[in-house]
Design an enzyme around this catalytic site. Structure first.
Site, mmCIF file in Angstrom:
data_model
loop_
_atom_site.group_PDB
_atom_site.id
_atom_site.type_symbol
_atom_site.label_atom_id
_atom_site.label_comp_id
_atom_site.label_asym_id
_atom_site.label_seq_id
_atom_site.Cartn_x
_atom_site.Cartn_y
_atom_site.Cartn_z
ATOM 1 C CB THR A 39 -13.478 5.987 -25.677
ATOM 2 O OG1 THR A 39 -12.877 6.998 -24.861
ATOM 3 C CG2 THR A 39 -14.768 6.516 -26.280
ATOM 4 C CG ASP B 71 -12.310 -13.303 -16.806
ATOM 5 O OD1 ASP B 71 -12.571 -14.310 -16.118
ATOM 6 O OD2 ASP B 71 -11.834 -13.380 -17.957
ATOM 7 C CB SER C 166 -11.376 -3.269 -25.174
ATOM 8 O OG SER C 166 -11.167 -3.364 -23.774
ATOM 9 C CG ASP D 276 -5.603 9.297 -24.277
ATOM 10 O OD1 ASP D 276 -5.304 10.433 -24.690
ATOM 11 O OD2 ASP D 276 -6.438 8.563 -24.834
#
Length: 299
Positions: free
Chosen positions: A190, A179, A195, A75
């Site tokens: 995605t 953060d 995540s 990717d």
């Protein structure tokens, strides 16, 4: 079967630092050329492979000359060449020679069968959006970049939380201690955004998602904005804060710098094999619909 435009000149792009990629690239080039298509190579790919026997072109030359680019890699390779070819509207075909492969959706084992059919006009086409960003310091723009997946403002590994002031369309949204903050396209939803507990946006959904990274307040949640939104992120506290674009280019930020993000005027055409399903990709990559183990059944 969906019949589209048949191509003539095909550019091959590979992840040139990957061991073992030379043979499949050479094999694919021969397969395509044998069927009457003109083959060119992206210059860095050709240099890494040595003499290919085909013309070597810069991305700008590919944009001007090639009808389509076939990308062999992961990717990240697709993201990099996609940004460079976006101004030229060059369609991309992605062959997965990496690991996850959300946007390089053709297995390398199938490429010699599938790619020639697509080049002959049997494909499905979709447009993917990009983001454009600029960094403003002391009321002057100092840096511009495109992002296919995301623009990420984050702290370095050993510094404290970043303090960010976020506005949308000139209207204050919130101050955030975290953060960092991810601004993602549907394609990027995605990637890092997922995540960080962000939602998945279908690629054809017209939206931009903001996803906080480990926010201090649990009430700071992801939000999906209209894709014509103009987002401003000002650094109001913290040290060693950076911004990156698709995790491929990085810039250090200073206190009071502002990152302005909006949808780019450019889109990138993706070509898929006939019968392509985004949901099948999600199901495979995210291991959806897997059956419980037999051990659980025996309990």
């Amino acid at each position: 079967m969906k019949i589209g435009h048949q191509f003539h000149t095909v550019a091959l792009v590979g992840r040139s630092n990957t061991p073992g990629i030379a043979e499949p690239l050479a094999s694919l080039a021969a397969c395509i050329a044998k069927r009457g298509f003109e083959v060119v190579f992206e210059a860095d790919t050709a240099q890494a492979l040595g003499s290919t026997g085909y013309p070597a072109l810069t991305p700008a030359e590919i944009g001007a000359r090639a009808d389509v680019a076939v990308v062999l890699g992961g990717d990240g390779t697709m993201l990099g060449i996609g940004r460079q070819l976006a101004p030229y509207k060059t369609p991309l075909i992605g062959i997965n020679h990496g690991r996850l492969g959300f946007i390089t959706d053709i297995p390398a084992s199938d490429m010699q069968e599938v790619v020639p059919m697509m080049l002959a006009g049997s494909y499905e086409r979709e447009e993917r959006t990009l983001l454009e960003a600029r960094i403003v310091r002391n009321n002057e723009p100092i840096y511009h970049a495109l992002a296919f997946n995301d623009v990420v403002v984050n702290r370095s590994g050993f510094s404290g939380m970043a303090e960010l002031r976020v506005s949308v369309d000139g209207r204050f949204m919130y101050n955030q201690r975290s953060d960092g903050l991810i601004v993602a396209t549907p394609t990027g939803s995605t990637a890092y955004a997922l995540s960080s507990q962000g939602p998945i946006l279908h690629p054809q959904l017209q939206g931009i998602v903001l996803v906080p990274i480990a926010p201090h307040a649990l009430s700071n949640r992801p939000i999906v904005l209209p894709d014509d939104s103009k987002i401003a992120i000002q650094i109001i506290g913290g040290r060693d804060v950076n911004v990156n674009f698709d995790m491929q280019s990085f810039t250090a930020l200073e206190l009071n710098d502002t990152i302005e993000v909006r949808r780019s005027k450019h889109t990138v055409p993706f070509l898929h094999p006939v019968g392509y399903s985004y949901y099948a990709t999600l199901r495979k990559k995210l291991h959806w619909n897997e059956h419980p183990s037999n051990e659980e059944d025996d309990e």
